[in-house]
Design a protein around this motif. Structure first.
Motif, PDB file in Angstrom:
ATOM      1  N   ALA A 245       0.854  -1.196   0.000  1.00  0.00           N
ATOM      2  CA  ALA A 245       0.000   0.000   0.000  1.00  0.00           C
ATOM      3  C   ALA A 245       0.883   1.237   0.000  1.00  0.00           C
ATOM      4  O   ALA A 245       1.972   1.236   0.594  1.00  0.00           O
ATOM      5  N   PHE A 246       0.406   2.286  -0.645  1.00  0.00           N
ATOM      6  CA  PHE A 246       1.151   3.553  -0.675  1.00  0.00           C
ATOM      7  C   PHE A 246       1.188   4.157   0.727  1.00  0.00           C
ATOM      8  O   PHE A 246       0.167   4.245   1.411  1.00  0.00           O
ATOM      9  N   GLY A 247       2.366   4.562   1.151  1.00  0.00           N
ATOM     10  CA  GLY A 247       2.481   5.253   2.439  1.00  0.00           C
ATOM     11  C   GLY A 247       2.624   4.322   3.628  1.00  0.00           C
ATOM     12  O   GLY A 247       2.744   4.775   4.760  1.00  0.00           O
ATOM     13  N   VAL A 248       2.593   2.993   3.395  1.00  0.00           N
ATOM     14  CA  VAL A 248       2.688   2.041   4.517  1.00  0.00           C
ATOM     15  C   VAL A 248       4.066   1.389   4.481  1.00  0.00           C
ATOM     16  O   VAL A 248       4.312   0.449   3.726  1.00  0.00           O
ATOM     17  N   ILE A 249       4.954   1.881   5.287  1.00  0.00           N
ATOM     18  CA  ILE A 249       6.355   1.457   5.190  1.00  0.00           C
ATOM     19  C   ILE A 249       6.526  -0.019   5.572  1.00  0.00           C
ATOM     20  O   ILE A 249       7.379  -0.719   5.024  1.00  0.00           O
ATOM     21  N   ASP A 250       5.687  -0.505   6.484  1.00  0.00           N
ATOM     22  CA  ASP A 250       5.824  -1.921   6.885  1.00  0.00           C
ATOM     23  C   ASP A 250       5.540  -2.862   5.710  1.00  0.00           C
ATOM     24  O   ASP A 250       6.123  -3.938   5.626  1.00  0.00           O
ATOM     25  N   ASP A 251       4.638  -2.452   4.815  1.00  0.00           N
ATOM     26  CA  ASP A 251       4.356  -3.284   3.629  1.00  0.00           C
ATOM     27  C   ASP A 251       5.601  -3.418   2.768  1.00  0.00           C
ATOM     28  O   ASP A 251       5.960  -4.501   2.310  1.00  0.00           O
ATOM     29  N   LEU A 252       6.258  -2.293   2.553  1.00  0.00           N
ATOM     30  CA  LEU A 252       7.460  -2.318   1.709  1.00  0.00           C
ATOM     31  C   LEU A 252       8.557  -3.127   2.397  1.00  0.00           C
ATOM     32  O   LEU A 252       9.237  -3.948   1.766  1.00  0.00           O
ATOM     33  N   ARG A 253       8.680  -2.911   3.714  1.00  0.00           N
ATOM     34  CA  ARG A 253       9.724  -3.639   4.456  1.00  0.00           C
ATOM     35  C   ARG A 253       9.528  -5.147   4.297  1.00  0.00           C
ATOM     36  O   ARG A 253      10.457  -5.882   3.959  1.00  0.00           O
TER      37      ARG A 253
ATOM     38  N   ILE B 282       8.964   1.846  -7.570  1.00  0.00           N
ATOM     39  CA  ILE B 282       8.578   3.109  -8.228  1.00  0.00           C
ATOM     40  C   ILE B 282       7.392   3.709  -7.508  1.00  0.00           C
ATOM     41  O   ILE B 282       6.355   3.041  -7.355  1.00  0.00           O
ATOM     42  N   ILE B 283       7.522   4.960  -7.095  1.00  0.00           N
ATOM     43  CA  ILE B 283       6.335   5.622  -6.524  1.00  0.00           C
ATOM     44  C   ILE B 283       6.231   7.082  -6.966  1.00  0.00           C
ATOM     45  O   ILE B 283       7.223   7.701  -7.345  1.00  0.00           O
ATOM     46  N   GLU B 284       5.017   7.573  -6.883  1.00  0.00           N
ATOM     47  CA  GLU B 284       4.779   9.010  -6.993  1.00  0.00           C
ATOM     48  C   GLU B 284       4.995   9.572  -5.582  1.00  0.00           C
ATOM     49  O   GLU B 284       4.355   9.089  -4.644  1.00  0.00           O
ATOM     50  N   PRO B 285       5.859  10.562  -5.401  1.00  0.00           N
ATOM     51  CA  PRO B 285       6.074  11.113  -4.055  1.00  0.00           C
ATOM     52  C   PRO B 285       4.778  11.598  -3.403  1.00  0.00           C
ATOM     53  O   PRO B 285       4.588  11.476  -2.196  1.00  0.00           O
TER      54      PRO B 285
ATOM     55  N   GLY C 262       7.965  11.527   6.567  1.00  0.00           N
ATOM     56  CA  GLY C 262       9.090  10.610   6.809  1.00  0.00           C
ATOM     57  C   GLY C 262       9.060   9.353   5.951  1.00  0.00           C
ATOM     58  O   GLY C 262      10.036   8.592   5.917  1.00  0.00           O
ATOM     59  N   TYR C 263       7.952   9.115   5.236  1.00  0.00           N
ATOM     60  CA  TYR C 263       7.811   7.875   4.456  1.00  0.00           C
ATOM     61  C   TYR C 263       8.900   7.752   3.393  1.00  0.00           C
ATOM     62  O   TYR C 263       9.559   6.718   3.270  1.00  0.00           O
ATOM     63  N   LEU C 264       9.102   8.820   2.615  1.00  0.00           N
ATOM     64  CA  LEU C 264      10.074   8.734   1.517  1.00  0.00           C
ATOM     65  C   LEU C 264      11.480   8.458   2.038  1.00  0.00           C
ATOM     66  O   LEU C 264      12.257   7.729   1.409  1.00  0.00           O
ATOM     67  N   LYS C 265      11.806   9.026   3.172  1.00  0.00           N
ATOM     68  CA  LYS C 265      13.142   8.790   3.770  1.00  0.00           C
ATOM     69  C   LYS C 265      13.301   7.315   4.120  1.00  0.00           C
ATOM     70  O   LYS C 265      14.335   6.698   3.853  1.00  0.00           O
TER      71      LYS C 265
ATOM     72  N   LEU D 118      11.496  19.589  -7.398  1.00  0.00           N
ATOM     73  CA  LEU D 118      11.068  18.192  -7.538  1.00  0.00           C
ATOM     74  C   LEU D 118      10.426  17.824  -6.204  1.00  0.00           C
ATOM     75  O   LEU D 118      10.979  18.138  -5.139  1.00  0.00           O
ATOM     76  N   CYS D 119       9.301  17.150  -6.254  1.00  0.00           N
ATOM     77  CA  CYS D 119       8.512  16.927  -5.034  1.00  0.00           C
ATOM     78  C   CYS D 119       9.310  16.196  -3.954  1.00  0.00           C
ATOM     79  O   CYS D 119       9.212  16.506  -2.772  1.00  0.00           O
ATOM     80  N   HIS D 120      10.147  15.211  -4.368  1.00  0.00           N
ATOM     81  CA  HIS D 120      10.856  14.415  -3.358  1.00  0.00           C
ATOM     82  C   HIS D 120      11.876  15.248  -2.581  1.00  0.00           C
ATOM     83  O   HIS D 120      12.307  14.859  -1.502  1.00  0.00           O
TER      84      HIS D 120
END
Ligand SMILES: Cc1ncc(COP(=O)(O)O)c(C=O)c1O
Length: 437
Positions: free
Chosen positions: A187-195, A209-212, A225-228, A257-259
């Motif tokens: 899910a977008f914005g859910v860091i545990d999913d990516l981890r 790949i994500i849209e910031p 803090g998500y992008l970091k 640039l948004c990021h």
């Protein structure tokens, strides 16, 4: 104002335009029944001469305003010189643009395309090549991860990146999308999913790949803090971190640039839409030599990519972005608009999302009277162009060059529409839905 006494109908001239479209155009993006013939700055006029305030920037294409004189002059000059496409020979413009982007954003290389989808597709190809050559992934096993509800375009490869796909277009490009090889949905914005996805499948995943800030999903900003954390996780798993800045970049969200708002440095950056100031189709990918250097001639590009008109317009558009401090304007005017709308204590709005002048109004779920499409329709009737975004949002993205006065005039219209929408009768185009999500 507002309510059933007002008569909302489509003019004969507009209807003619709509009829031609509906009779002869295939596909497309279900436009609202507003037929524009002229634009200038932050204004637009339709076939009947009716004036609108542009609160949409044509989906972040005209961040620098419609027909900015400096961008227009640069494009016209290149066109007058008898611009040639950049395929068999050199033109001075492409390298000059690539250098300017290098000087501005610090990446070694830039490769140009025309549409945002082509550029996103190019980023996928570049990441795969890097995966096979540098990450030593066995042939056919590279996986590109995206975030659920993302939007990267509607070509075959970019619809494959999306989480929701129409089965009518399968089979899709394999090994891409928001589901990791082992089945974890990110899910977008859910860091545990990516981890979790990277811990299980990190060896096969070559890029995330994500849209910031997700655009077509409804202008949805991730938690602070998500992008970091994304950048750190990607680095830890030797996964490329790719940002799609086609919609949120180039000043739109209050940073060039948004990021950059989050102080991260992605491996690849996808650009499009406003890159040539809305004057010409131009997109592309930024990256460093250790990745971009893997590309051989004829692997990324197209006949019309990097044509001199687009490059000349982009050179001028980037100057305008910097010289007119448009990112700062985006922040200041975004704050002004948000505080103005908040102070009005409007019905039906449950939250504001986004950053700078990349803004969405989140609506309560109250069909059939309070729907994004009806609100957008009433806004257009009253002279403000906006659009529905996601399922329950209104997208508000004026050109970054809009004057304070014009912005507040548009805000007054938004305030009136939100107060009146529930009492309003039938509106043109209210039954159409935004089918992206
Ligand atoms: C984030 C993002 N990427 C890619 C695209 C596709 O761009 P294009 O419509 O130019 O192909 C869009 C278009 O809205 C977008 O918002």
């Amino acid at each position: 104002m507002g309510s059933t006494e007002e008569i909302y109908e489509i003019s004969t001239k507009t209807q003619e335009v709509v009829d031609d479209y509906e009779s002869y155009v295939g596909g497309g993006f279900a436009p609202y029944p507003v037929a524009l013939t002229h634009t200038k700055g932050s204004k637009a006029w339709d076939v009947d001469g009716k004036e609108y305030i542009d609160f949409l920037s044509m989906y972040s294409v005209v961040n620098m305003g419609h027909g900015h004189p400096k961008i227009l002059a640069a494009a016209v000059q290149a066109m007058t010189e008898g611009a040639v496409v950049n395929l068999p020979f050199h033109s001075p413009y492409y390298g000059k643009l690539a250098k300017k982007l290098h000087d501005l954003f610090g990446y070694d290389k830039f490769v140009a395309m025309t549409s945002g989808a082509e550029a996103a597709d190019a980023a996928v190809k570049i990441a795969r090549k890097w995966g096979y050559i540098s990450k030593n992934i066995p042939e056919g096993k590279c996986h590109i991860l995206t975030a659920a509800a993302c939007y990267h375009g509607v070509t075959l490869s970019t619809v494959s990146l999306a989480s929701k796909k129409s089965s009518a277009f399968g089979p899709f490009v394999p090994n891409v999308g928001s589901t990791a090889p082992s089945g974890k949905v990110v899910a977008f914005g859910v860091i545990d999913d990516l981890r979790e996805a990277l811990e299980v499948d990190g060896e096969r995943i070559v890029a995330f790949i994500i849209e910031p800030i997700q655009g077509s999903a409804g202008i949805v900003a991730p938690p602070k803090g998500y992008l970091k954390e994304v950048a750190a996780l990607c680095k830890g798993h030797n996964v490329l971190f790719i940002v799609d800045e086609v919609q949120c970049g180039l000043g739109r969200a209050g940073a060039n640039l948004c990021h950059l708002r989050d102080g991260v440095r992605p491996d690849l950056v996808v650009l499009g839409k406003a890159l040539a100031g809305g004057m010409y189709p131009l997109s592309g990918v930024l990256g460093d030599d250790h990745i971009m250097g893997l590309l051989d001639p004829f692997e990324i590009g197209s006949t019309m990519a990097a044509n001199p008109v687009g490059c000349a317009a982009a050179l001028a558009a980037l100057d305008v972005l910097v010289d007119e401090d448009l990112s700062q304007r985006s922040n200041e005017l975004g704050d002004l608009l948000r505080s103005n709308l908040k102070a009005a204590n409007l019905p039906h709005i449950t939250a504001f999302n986004g950053a700078g002048l990349f803004m969405s109004l989140v609506l309560e779920d109250k069909p059939p009277k309070v729907t994004p499409r009806r609100i957008v329709s009433l806004l257009a009737q009253r002279g403000v162009l906006a659009s529905a975004a996601g399922l329950r949002r209104i997208r508000i993205c004026p050109p970054l060059t809009i004057s304070k006065e014009e912005l507040l005039k548009g805000a007054e219209v938004v305030i009136g529409v939100m107060r009146d929408i529930e009492g309003c009768g039938e509106l043109p185009a209210e039954v159409l839905v935004d089918v992206r999500h």
